[in-house]
Design a protein around this motif. Structure first.
Motif, mmCIF file in Angstrom:
data_model
loop_
_atom_site.group_PDB
_atom_site.id
_atom_site.type_symbol
_atom_site.label_atom_id
_atom_site.label_comp_id
_atom_site.label_asym_id
_atom_site.label_seq_id
_atom_site.Cartn_x
_atom_site.Cartn_y
_atom_site.Cartn_z
ATOM 1 N N GLY A 4 0.834 -1.203 0.000
ATOM 2 C CA GLY A 4 0.000 0.000 0.000
ATOM 3 C C GLY A 4 0.868 1.252 0.000
ATOM 4 N N VAL A 5 0.565 2.156 -0.917
ATOM 5 C CA VAL A 5 1.306 3.409 -1.045
ATOM 6 C C VAL A 5 0.342 4.562 -0.826
ATOM 7 C CG1 VAL A 5 2.676 4.876 -2.584
ATOM 8 C CG2 VAL A 5 2.914 2.386 -2.701
ATOM 9 N N LEU A 6 0.743 5.498 0.008
ATOM 10 C CA LEU A 6 0.023 6.754 0.163
ATOM 11 C C LEU A 6 0.860 7.796 -0.560
ATOM 12 C CD1 LEU A 6 -2.184 8.541 1.349
ATOM 13 C CD2 LEU A 6 -0.840 8.677 3.450
ATOM 14 N N ALA A 7 0.360 8.269 -1.692
ATOM 15 C CA ALA A 7 1.114 9.188 -2.542
ATOM 16 C C ALA A 7 0.538 10.591 -2.452
ATOM 17 C CB ALA A 7 1.069 8.701 -3.990
ATOM 18 N N HIS A 8 1.424 11.583 -2.448
ATOM 19 C CA HIS A 8 1.019 12.988 -2.403
ATOM 20 C C HIS A 8 1.707 13.751 -3.520
ATOM 21 C CE1 HIS A 8 -0.874 12.900 1.537
ATOM 22 N NE2 HIS A 8 0.085 12.094 1.880
ATOM 23 N N ASP A 9 0.956 14.648 -4.144
ATOM 24 C CA ASP A 9 1.529 15.559 -5.128
ATOM 25 C C ASP A 9 1.108 16.966 -4.755
ATOM 26 O OD1 ASP A 9 2.707 16.687 -7.435
ATOM 27 O OD2 ASP A 9 0.793 16.585 -8.477
ATOM 28 N N GLY A 10 2.067 17.789 -4.371
ATOM 29 C CA GLY A 10 1.788 19.181 -4.026
ATOM 30 C C GLY A 10 2.043 20.077 -5.215
ATOM 31 N N THR A 34 -3.276 22.836 -5.946
ATOM 32 C CA THR A 34 -3.918 21.811 -5.140
ATOM 33 C C THR A 34 -2.903 20.783 -4.658
ATOM 34 O OG1 THR A 34 -5.763 20.220 -5.107
ATOM 35 C CG2 THR A 34 -4.478 20.301 -7.104
ATOM 36 N N VAL A 35 -3.240 20.104 -3.565
ATOM 37 C CA VAL A 35 -2.498 18.935 -3.112
ATOM 38 C C VAL A 35 -3.385 17.732 -3.364
ATOM 39 C CG1 VAL A 35 -1.634 17.696 -1.086
ATOM 40 C CG2 VAL A 35 -1.080 20.102 -1.392
ATOM 41 N N LYS A 36 -2.828 16.745 -4.044
ATOM 42 C CA LYS A 36 -3.573 15.523 -4.327
ATOM 43 C C LYS A 36 -2.969 14.390 -3.508
ATOM 44 C CE LYS A 36 -4.201 17.023 -9.061
ATOM 45 N NZ LYS A 36 -3.190 18.078 -9.023
ATOM 46 N N ALA A 37 -3.821 13.510 -3.025
ATOM 47 C CA ALA A 37 -3.387 12.324 -2.309
ATOM 48 C C ALA A 37 -4.043 11.117 -2.962
ATOM 49 C CB ALA A 37 -3.780 12.403 -0.836
ATOM 50 N N VAL A 92 -2.173 18.706 2.855
ATOM 51 C CA VAL A 92 -1.815 17.287 2.925
ATOM 52 C C VAL A 92 -2.722 16.588 3.939
ATOM 53 C CG1 VAL A 92 -0.038 15.649 3.694
ATOM 54 C CG2 VAL A 92 0.569 17.527 2.153
ATOM 55 N N VAL A 93 -2.861 17.167 5.118
ATOM 56 C CA VAL A 93 -3.697 16.571 6.162
ATOM 57 C C VAL A 93 -5.143 16.455 5.688
ATOM 58 C CG1 VAL A 93 -4.635 16.931 8.487
ATOM 59 C CG2 VAL A 93 -2.189 17.311 8.042
ATOM 60 N N ASP A 95 2.476 0.979 3.433
ATOM 61 C CA ASP A 95 3.865 0.532 3.519
ATOM 62 C C ASP A 95 4.833 1.634 3.110
ATOM 63 O OD1 ASP A 95 3.336 -2.357 4.101
ATOM 64 O OD2 ASP A 95 2.315 -2.201 2.161
ATOM 65 N N VAL A 96 4.374 2.516 2.236
ATOM 66 C CA VAL A 96 5.231 3.540 1.648
ATOM 67 C C VAL A 96 4.465 4.855 1.580
ATOM 68 C CG1 VAL A 96 6.494 4.227 -0.435
ATOM 69 C CG2 VAL A 96 6.398 1.823 0.209
ATOM 70 N N ILE A 97 5.151 5.945 1.879
ATOM 71 C CA ILE A 97 4.597 7.277 1.650
ATOM 72 C C ILE A 97 5.484 7.946 0.602
ATOM 73 C CG2 ILE A 97 4.102 9.547 2.622
ATOM 74 C CD1 ILE A 97 3.615 8.149 5.299
ATOM 75 N N ALA A 98 4.875 8.378 -0.493
ATOM 76 C CA ALA A 98 5.613 9.020 -1.581
ATOM 77 C C ALA A 98 5.177 10.475 -1.676
ATOM 78 C CB ALA A 98 5.336 8.309 -2.898
ATOM 79 N N LEU A 99 6.152 11.373 -1.795
ATOM 80 C CA LEU A 99 5.873 12.802 -1.855
ATOM 81 C C LEU A 99 6.504 13.424 -3.096
ATOM 82 C CD1 LEU A 99 6.811 13.614 1.832
ATOM 83 C CD2 LEU A 99 4.500 13.394 0.921
ATOM 84 N N THR A 100 5.746 14.247 -3.781
ATOM 85 C CA THR A 100 6.297 15.078 -4.851
ATOM 86 C C THR A 100 5.776 16.477 -4.626
ATOM 87 O OG1 THR A 100 4.458 14.743 -6.396
ATOM 88 C CG2 THR A 100 6.289 13.177 -6.510
ATOM 89 N N GLY A 101 6.414 17.458 -5.247
ATOM 90 C CA GLY A 101 5.954 18.823 -5.030
ATOM 91 C C GLY A 101 6.482 19.786 -6.060
#
Length: 111
Positions: A3-9, A13-16, A53-54, A69-75
């Motif tokens: 399972g990956v929780l991905a974020h794009d800032g 907008t911030v997308k998750a 993000v929250v 299992d993984v948190i991925a961040l981009t911005g």
């Protein structure tokens, strides 16, 4: 299952997203406001990025029922965040949507 929780800032907008074994299960987003203090400047405060993000994670229903299992961040690119002595943002960084630097860059080009 991974399972990956991905974020794009981004600028607006911030997308998750929750991604399980390479498959997007759910996407949520939270808008970001831009500040225009003048002279082509565009700024955002890092505290607003974190709040987005929250908020975007809280909108994801599947993140509560899945193992992450993984948190991925981009911005956004090249945002300099000046910090004060306490490690807090001293001022909002300028974001790439501004045009103030265009005039300064024009003076650096040889014709």
């Amino acid at each position: 299952m991974t399972g990956v929780l991905a974020h794009d800032g981004g600028t607006s907008t911030v997308k998750a997203a929750v991604v399980v074994d390479g498959r997007v299960e759910e996407v949520a987003e939270h808008p970001l406001a831009l500040s225009h203090p003048g002279d082509g400047q565009v700024e955002q405060h890092p505290d607003d990025w974190w709040a987005a993000v929250v908020q975007s994670v809280q909108r994801l229903r599947t993140v509560r029922s899945r193992r992450v299992d993984v948190i991925a961040l981009t911005g956004q690119m090249q945002d300099l965040i000046p910090l004060d002595d306490d490690g807090a943002a001293a001022r909002p960084p300028r974001v790439d949507a501004g045009t103030r630097e265009v005039a300064g860059a024009a003076g650096m080009v040889d014709e």
